[in-house]
Design a protein around this motif. Structure first.
Motif, PDB file in Angstrom:
ATOM      1  N   ARG A  44      15.631   8.977   5.950  1.00  0.00           N
ATOM      2  CA  ARG A  44      14.423   8.133   5.928  1.00  0.00           C
ATOM      3  C   ARG A  44      13.930   7.990   4.485  1.00  0.00           C
ATOM      4  N   VAL A  57      17.515  -6.079   5.257  1.00  0.00           N
ATOM      5  CA  VAL A  57      17.290  -6.101   6.709  1.00  0.00           C
ATOM      6  C   VAL A  57      16.904  -7.516   7.149  1.00  0.00           C
ATOM      7  N   SER A  62       7.119  -5.890   5.820  1.00  0.00           N
ATOM      8  CA  SER A  62       8.064  -4.770   5.753  1.00  0.00           C
ATOM      9  C   SER A  62       8.999  -4.719   6.952  1.00  0.00           C
ATOM     10  N   ILE A 107      19.664   0.294  10.855  1.00  0.00           N
ATOM     11  CA  ILE A 107      18.484   0.538  10.025  1.00  0.00           C
ATOM     12  C   ILE A 107      17.291  -0.144  10.682  1.00  0.00           C
ATOM     13  N   ARG A 166      13.143  -0.817   9.771  1.00  0.00           N
ATOM     14  CA  ARG A 166      12.132  -0.710   8.711  1.00  0.00           C
ATOM     15  C   ARG A 166      10.779  -1.100   9.295  1.00  0.00           C
ATOM     16  N   GLU A 222       5.609   2.538   3.988  1.00  0.00           N
ATOM     17  CA  GLU A 222       6.790   1.831   4.498  1.00  0.00           C
ATOM     18  C   GLU A 222       7.915   2.827   4.734  1.00  0.00           C
ATOM     19  N   THR A 234      11.983   3.331   5.903  1.00  0.00           N
ATOM     20  CA  THR A 234      13.303   2.767   6.166  1.00  0.00           C
ATOM     21  C   THR A 234      14.151   3.873   6.768  1.00  0.00           C
ATOM     22  N   TRP A 243      17.581   5.144   8.518  1.00  0.00           N
ATOM     23  CA  TRP A 243      19.010   4.864   8.698  1.00  0.00           C
ATOM     24  C   TRP A 243      19.626   5.932   9.592  1.00  0.00           C
TER      25      TRP A 243
END
Length: 484
Positions: A288, A348, A402, A413, A415, A421, A423, A425
């Protein structure tokens, strides 16, 4: 390996640990028995009872130390301990994931370390609870124990191979937090809330002893005559709490470094109390990357590992911080060096523009709650809370901006943003579950919320993309559960 004892300083350590767990009820009981006047018979008896408990705690530490032994036998780490009843704990070598070392001030004075034995089931019902704990042994004992456990593991895994001792040079850390990064992290860590909460929690233990009515009466008079002075004192208090949180964080994360040894990540940190964690890379469930609104303008991010079975290193962070603070570009390169299949900078797929207004309305509706409460209590003076509305509009827009998702052949992924924010994975086999939630209002617009869960410690970590188109959500579900 013959039976080993803990260092005698363990008796002091265990006594202090027992005392620490009971210090609040002991102090409350002691003060409750002293009302200010001459102690009655009841007060004297209560004081003697608490004194007896205090002495018992000190002696119990000595007994616990005397009865604690550990050794390695028949591919098991065996521990015998107990205060009144002897307890035996046998931990199979193959279940042991890591031996984490900690050096407190007491340990460092005698060249000792505290060793926590972590297994796949560590952390269970009690957070930060290791499978077993050797409170104080010498560094040489810790080294011998590690060597013995490693030898037994290799013997189990490769019974037919002949062991050849090869001196391997000590690997160099591939990430070291520099003083500038440490200060930026400490000054933006948000630990001020923890400090203030700790102060209030401490004061709450003595609420019966503090004459609040007298304090309020006197402070009320001062407030009416010296508003400026009170404002300065409040600001000074907040600044002191912030400074305390900076110092605490800098002590905790000083000398932070990450080293890769085979398929393990060794993380060391701490100035007064040195800690070391070992994270098997094979147990990592997800990665993350977090951008906070304070650090992001300077290009800094935090990279967190979601690891199965490992305890947290910091209550302020979810998962386990691999890089507490690092430049975003450097973070992407470092993660790719460790995990070549991970690309945190992957583009993304954004959400359609039609759902942007949903994000903004959702945040504005949330701000109506404090506005209504403020106006109800303060009447027209509470209208100053309307200043929250533009912030809500801005945050809603940033959340929309975002949000997004990416589907690869075997990885995914998501987001999203609350205030920070995220992200997230992960790969298909690490996803524990994926859920779609659709309200009546979303059904008309053919959008939905998608939630993705991965294992993190003994719980689950979640990634959420709101107002995702139903077609995209279906595509992600089919990725997770392919059609046969």
């Amino acid at each position: 390996m013959s039976k080993q004892r803990l260092h005698p300083i363990s008796a002091v350590y265990l006594s202090l640990k027992n005392l620490k767990e009971l210090i609040v009820p002991i102090l409350i009981g002691f003060f409750a028995g002293n009302t200010g006047g001459p102690p009655g018979i009841f007060g004297i008896v209560v004081n003697y009872i608490w004194l007896a408990i205090f002495i018992y705690i000190l002696i119990s530490g000595i007994i616990q130390w005397k009865r604690f032994v550990y050794w390695v036998e028949e591919d098991e780490l065996r521990i015998e301990h107990g205060l009144f009843v002897k307890k035996k704990r046998y931990i199979p070598v193959e279940r042991i994931q890591s031996l984490d070392e900690t050096e407190g001030l007491l340990h460092r004075s005698f060249g000792l370390v505290l060793v926590k034995v972590e297994t796949a089931s560590s952390g269970g019902a009690i957070a930060n609870k290791a499978e077993a704990e050797l409170t104080a042994i010498t560094r040489e004992q810790a080294k011998q124990l590690k060597k013995e456990l490693m030898r037994r593991k290799e013997k189990i895994e490769e019974e037919s191979e002949v062991e050849v001792e090869v001196e391997v040079p000590k690997p160099k850390p591939f990430f070291v937090m520099n003083p500038q990064e440490l200060f930026i992290m400490a000054s933006t860590s948000g630990g001020i809330g923890i400090v203030i909460a700790t102060v209030f929690a401490f004061l709450s233990q003595f609420e019966e002893l503090i004459p609040y009515e007298v304090v309020y009466e006197r402070i009320g008079g001062i407030i009416q005559s010296a508003t400026l002075l009170i404002s300065i004192l409040v600001l000074f208090g907040l600044f002191s709490a912030w400074a305390a949180s900076v110092v605490i964080t800098m002590f905790r994360y000083a000398n932070y470094r990450v080293t890769q040894v085979d398929r393990d990540l060794i993380i060391e940190s701490g100035l007064l109390e040195k800690k070391q964690w070992t994270i098997p890379m094979d147990r990592i469930q997800a990665i993350r990357m977090v951008k906070s609104p304070i650090r992001a303008p300077f290009g800094f991010v935090t990279v967190i590992l979601e690891s199965a079975g490992n305890v947290k290193m910091d209550s302020l962070m979810p998962g386990f911080a691999l890089f507490p603070i690092v430049k975003e570009k450097q973070a992407v390169e470092l993660v790719r060096h460790l995990f070549p299949q991970v690309s945190l900078d992957t583009q993304v797929q954004s959400l359609p523009k039609e759902v942007r207004i949903r994000y903004i309305i959702r945040m504005v509706l949330l701000t109506l709650i404090p506005i209504i409460v403020a106006v109800s209590i303060l009447q027209w003076q509470g209208l100053w809370t309307l200043i929250l509305v533009p912030f809500a509009v801005f945050l809603g827009f940033k959340q929309y901006e975002s949000a997004g998702s990416y589907i690869g052949e075997g990885d995914i992924i998501v987001r999203f943003r609350g205030v920070q924010e995220h992200t997230l994975w992960t790969i298909r086999k690490r996803v524990q579950s994926m859920k779609v939630v659709q309200s009546i209002f979303q059904k008309r617009a053919d959008v939905t919320h998608l939630q993705l869960f991965v294992k993190s410690g003994m719980a689950a970590s979640r990634g959420v993309v709101r107002d995702l188109s139903s077609d995209r959500a279906k595509e992600m579900l089919e990725w997770y559960v392919p059609k046969k």
